[in-house]
Write an enzyme that holds these catalytic residues in place. Sequence first.
Site, mmCIF file in Angstrom:
data_model
loop_
_atom_site.group_PDB
_atom_site.id
_atom_site.type_symbol
_atom_site.label_atom_id
_atom_site.label_comp_id
_atom_site.label_asym_id
_atom_site.label_seq_id
_atom_site.Cartn_x
_atom_site.Cartn_y
_atom_site.Cartn_z
ATOM 1 N N HIS A 1 -30.962 -21.829 69.724
ATOM 2 C CA HIS A 1 -31.558 -20.769 70.210
ATOM 3 C C HIS A 1 -32.983 -21.007 70.654
ATOM 4 C CE1 HIS A 1 -31.574 -16.992 72.734
ATOM 5 N NE2 HIS A 1 -32.693 -16.776 72.079
ATOM 6 N N TYR B 1 -36.247 -21.104 74.007
ATOM 7 C CA TYR B 1 -37.593 -20.801 74.154
ATOM 8 C C TYR B 1 -38.758 -21.740 74.102
ATOM 9 C CZ TYR B 1 -35.216 -16.433 73.753
ATOM 10 O OH TYR B 1 -34.295 -15.261 73.791
ATOM 11 N N HIS C 1 -24.196 -18.189 82.970
ATOM 12 C CA HIS C 1 -25.516 -17.823 82.358
ATOM 13 C C HIS C 1 -26.445 -19.080 82.353
ATOM 14 C CE1 HIS C 1 -28.330 -16.114 79.326
ATOM 15 N NE2 HIS C 1 -27.948 -17.052 78.624
ATOM 16 N N PHE C 2 -26.317 -20.055 81.785
ATOM 17 C CA PHE C 2 -27.374 -21.175 81.403
ATOM 18 C C PHE C 2 -27.973 -21.676 82.801
ATOM 19 C CE2 PHE C 2 -23.843 -23.962 79.525
ATOM 20 C CZ PHE C 2 -24.057 -25.141 80.497
ATOM 21 N N HIS C 3 -26.958 -21.828 83.915
ATOM 22 C CA HIS C 3 -27.675 -22.368 84.880
ATOM 23 C C HIS C 3 -28.463 -21.186 85.639
ATOM 24 C CE1 HIS C 3 -24.730 -25.379 84.436
ATOM 25 N NE2 HIS C 3 -25.533 -26.195 85.151
ATOM 26 N N ARG D 1 -14.699 -22.402 79.849
ATOM 27 C CA ARG D 1 -16.020 -23.520 80.034
ATOM 28 C C ARG D 1 -15.354 -25.042 79.616
ATOM 29 N NH1 ARG D 1 -20.614 -22.996 75.680
ATOM 30 N NH2 ARG D 1 -21.687 -24.578 76.744
ATOM 31 N N ARG D 2 -16.221 -26.056 79.989
ATOM 32 C CA ARG D 2 -15.900 -27.413 79.567
ATOM 33 C C ARG D 2 -14.341 -27.878 79.614
ATOM 34 N NH1 ARG D 2 -19.932 -26.986 74.140
ATOM 35 N NH2 ARG D 2 -21.836 -27.906 75.186
HETATM 36 FE FE1 HAS Z 1 -28.931 -17.542 76.535
HETATM 37 C C1 HAS Z 1 -25.973 -18.877 75.447
HETATM 38 C C2 HAS Z 1 -28.405 -14.688 74.853
HETATM 39 C C3 HAS Z 1 -32.277 -16.121 77.453
HETATM 40 C C4 HAS Z 1 -29.966 -20.670 77.798
HETATM 41 N N1 HAS Z 1 -28.118 -19.401 76.828
HETATM 42 C C5 HAS Z 1 -26.771 -19.571 76.231
HETATM 43 C C6 HAS Z 1 -26.703 -21.187 76.461
HETATM 44 C C7 HAS Z 1 -27.825 -21.450 77.043
HETATM 45 C C8 HAS Z 1 -28.762 -20.504 77.126
HETATM 46 C C9 HAS Z 1 -28.156 -22.860 77.329
HETATM 47 O O1 HAS Z 1 -26.363 -13.892 72.736
HETATM 48 C C10 HAS Z 1 -25.338 -21.752 76.114
HETATM 49 C C11 HAS Z 1 -25.161 -22.472 74.901
HETATM 50 C C12 HAS Z 1 -24.003 -23.297 74.797
HETATM 51 O O2 HAS Z 1 -23.856 -24.165 75.221
HETATM 52 O O3 HAS Z 1 -23.109 -22.727 73.872
HETATM 53 N N2 HAS Z 1 -30.072 -15.657 76.186
HETATM 54 C C13 HAS Z 1 -29.454 -14.604 75.488
HETATM 55 C C14 HAS Z 1 -30.515 -13.485 75.610
HETATM 56 C C15 HAS Z 1 -31.634 -14.216 76.326
HETATM 57 C C16 HAS Z 1 -31.387 -15.250 76.622
HETATM 58 C C17 HAS Z 1 -30.309 -12.323 74.715
HETATM 59 N N3 HAS Z 1 -30.769 -18.330 77.464
HETATM 60 C C18 HAS Z 1 -31.863 -17.532 77.837
HETATM 61 C C19 HAS Z 1 -32.810 -18.473 78.170
HETATM 62 C C20 HAS Z 1 -32.338 -19.805 78.194
HETATM 63 C C21 HAS Z 1 -30.881 -19.422 77.769
HETATM 64 C C22 HAS Z 1 -34.111 -18.010 78.790
HETATM 65 C C23 HAS Z 1 -33.060 -21.034 78.664
HETATM 66 C C24 HAS Z 1 -33.921 -21.407 79.172
HETATM 67 N N4 HAS Z 1 -27.467 -16.969 75.446
HETATM 68 C C25 HAS Z 1 -27.242 -15.603 74.735
HETATM 69 C C26 HAS Z 1 -26.270 -15.624 73.902
HETATM 70 C C27 HAS Z 1 -25.594 -16.823 74.190
HETATM 71 C C28 HAS Z 1 -26.507 -17.531 75.136
HETATM 72 C C29 HAS Z 1 -25.902 -14.742 73.005
HETATM 73 C C30 HAS Z 1 -24.237 -17.386 73.379
HETATM 74 C C31 HAS Z 1 -23.131 -16.982 74.262
HETATM 75 C C32 HAS Z 1 -21.826 -17.587 73.742
HETATM 76 O O4 HAS Z 1 -20.803 -16.862 73.383
HETATM 77 O O5 HAS Z 1 -21.549 -18.751 73.817
HETATM 78 C C33 HAS Z 1 -33.030 -13.326 76.385
HETATM 79 O O6 HAS Z 1 -33.877 -14.081 76.170
HETATM 80 C C34 HAS Z 1 -33.245 -12.842 77.859
HETATM 81 C C35 HAS Z 1 -34.475 -12.203 78.168
HETATM 82 C C36 HAS Z 1 -34.690 -11.983 79.596
HETATM 83 C C37 HAS Z 1 -34.941 -10.722 80.421
HETATM 84 C C38 HAS Z 1 -35.325 -10.955 81.829
HETATM 85 C C39 HAS Z 1 -36.855 -10.849 82.113
HETATM 86 C C40 HAS Z 1 -37.179 -10.859 83.554
HETATM 87 C C41 HAS Z 1 -38.054 -11.495 84.063
HETATM 88 C C42 HAS Z 1 -38.352 -11.680 85.598
HETATM 89 C C43 HAS Z 1 -38.914 -10.260 86.211
HETATM 90 C C44 HAS Z 1 -39.186 -10.552 87.794
HETATM 91 C C45 HAS Z 1 -38.724 -10.051 88.779
HETATM 92 C C46 HAS Z 1 -38.713 -10.228 90.178
HETATM 93 C C47 HAS Z 1 -37.830 -8.734 88.496
HETATM 94 C C48 HAS Z 1 -34.994 -9.473 79.592
HETATM 95 C C49 HAS Z 1 -39.059 -11.710 83.243
HETATM 96 C C50 HAS Z 1 -40.281 -10.601 90.459
HETATM 97 C C51 HAS Z 1 -40.523 -10.079 92.025
HETATM 98 C C52 HAS Z 1 -41.473 -10.747 92.919
HETATM 99 C C53 HAS Z 1 -41.646 -10.016 94.150
HETATM 100 C C54 HAS Z 1 -41.493 -12.190 92.617
HETATM 101 CU CU CU1 Z 2 -29.059 -18.087 71.920
#
Ligand code: HAS
Ligand code: CU1
Length: 537
Positions: A213, A217, A364-366, A427-428
């Site tokens: 995890h 980050y 999700h991760f793409h 998946r996979r």
């Molecule tokens: Fe995730 C699984 C939970 C973030 C990557 N995640 C994965 C896997 C990957 C991955 C690679 O709780 C698969 C692993 C595998 O192969 O088994 N993930 C989270 C949570 C967050 C999160 C709570 N993940 C990421 C990030 C990744 C990433 C970042 C890569 C860089 N994830 C999970 C969980 C799994 C998981 C479980 C396991 C699932 C399972 O069962 O296998 C948080 O960090 C997300 C926080 C993000 C936000 C969004 C903030 C928005 C922003 C942009 C705002 C801009 C706007 C537009 C609105 C709260 C900062 C601007 C406007 C303009 C005009 C330009």
């Molecule tokens: Cu994670």
Amino acid sequence: MSRHRLAAAHFAVAVAAFAVAACLGLLQALSIAGVELPKWGEAQFYLSMTAHGVLMALVFTTFFIMGLGYLFARETLGRLVGEKTAWTAFGLAIVGSVGAAWVVLAGKGTVLYTFYPPLQAHPAFYIGATLLVVGSWLWGGVLLASYRSWRRDNPGLPAPLPVHGMLATVIVWYLATAGLAVEVVGMLIPWSLGWVETIDPVVARTFFWWFGHPLVYFWLLPTYVLWYTVIPRVAGGRLFSEPLARMVFVLFVLFSTPVGFHHQFADPGIEAGWKLVHTFSTYAILFPSLVTAFTVIASLEVAGRLKGARGLFDWIGKLPWGDPFFASVALAMLTFTLGGLGGAINAAYAMNTMVHNTAWIQGHFHLTVGTTVGLTFMGATYWLLPRLTGRELRLPALARLQPYLWFAGMVLFSGANHVAGLMGMPRRIYDVTYLGAEQAARWVPLTRIAAAGAVLLFVSALCYVVVSVATWLSGRRSEAPAFEFARPLVPVAGRGLWDRLGLWTVAAVILIAIAYAYPLLHLLSQQRFGSPGVAPF
Ligand code: HAS
Ligand code: CU1
């Protein structure tokens, strides 16, 4: 260029790894959609998926981030201490990456990028991965040494924000890779060499996700460094709040690691109460990203208003949507809104059971690593290259089109995978039709939408690689623009609480101990599959 030869070398390796991985990604999506490919079967599918994951998620990102670290240190601290060590690190990381990739491509390491036992690779795969990590450790050492040298000369000043962010990245990386080192050096390498007969898969997975995890980050923080310290400048604005930015990086140091069980909700042997603890800390780690959304959007609004925007939303139209770096980041942010929401869904036990091990996860991760991080890095390349090489960007129209193509491709690819996952598509899996099972008929059409998205993604990747290589080799020579960073609306005066990174690291270690000590001892006390059956329980 010569000033930044080290960083440039890292970016070159990153682009090369990306190019190979992008081709494999297309093949996989076509294969899942049922397209017959020559010389392609189940073995090739899993081999390709392993190589794609390792090259994209581990090699492309790590080299790009190392390059960014060196560049930021040199530009904002005016020094890089230990350049020879840095070149040694580069060599180690190359040898390790090439070794691991070679094992995979030779068909002796089809273990996917998570290399869960009992899947077993040739020892050279694990040793190669270890060398890549050792290279990155030395990289962290060079950044820390450069910072300490700068600190001696500037005792009262806070670290420049890009370096503050990169130091947080280094700390997160050291904390994370401690878990990986135990798994790989303590378990997988001896097992693959035949020194021990069995290892405990749940213990191995637990150490893997201790690392896995915070790994996300390690990818995200340098992305945020670009969002906070460069993008407001590119957009013509100011950073809305520097203290908030500093706080965000510290919160990642604190909460990135003690969350790994959110990948193991379905694993036996870990008590439900401890899984809940990790759910709570996962929700804590959402907070700094929400703050980032606020601060970066506010910075962009400042940019629009400085350009004369009135009313509530006019500022959006004033942003430089034709600039390929800005467009990449803006689209990456929009994507992260959905990716982050998906993360919050994954983190809740009950909802996780609906999506775990389904196509939703690759959806999700793409969005997250594949677009939020990947597209930001691609866009940053267009900003970096002219500054690094003193050459103007070649084929600027392709560069402008590329982020939009990526975004469109990802909407199709990731959208289809999210929906298919909810329908139950695993998946996979090589044959998602389950030999023509009735239930699978619901999701099979979605795999074709995903494949159409993958074609767009491939074309976009091609544009990126062509523009990068063409600029590098044949861009018109001109004076290299300066690396300019965003100024905050209100500069911070001196060092504050958020700059005490040593203190925060100690707090992070305590949190990791709380999150992992008992569950690990508990797992190790159960004598099975190679666990020692230690005494306390
Ligand atoms: Fe995730 C699984 C939970 C973030 C990557 N995640 C994965 C896997 C990957 C991955 C690679 O709780 C698969 C692993 C595998 O192969 O088994 N993930 C989270 C949570 C967050 C999160 C709570 N993940 C990421 C990030 C990744 C990433 C970042 C890569 C860089 N994830 C999970 C969980 C799994 C998981 C479980 C396991 C699932 C399972 O069962 O296998 C948080 O960090 C997300 C926080 C993000 C936000 C969004 C903030 C928005 C922003 C942009 C705002 C801009 C706007 C537009 C609105 C709260 C900062 C601007 C406007 C303009 C005009 C330009
Ligand atoms: Cu994670």
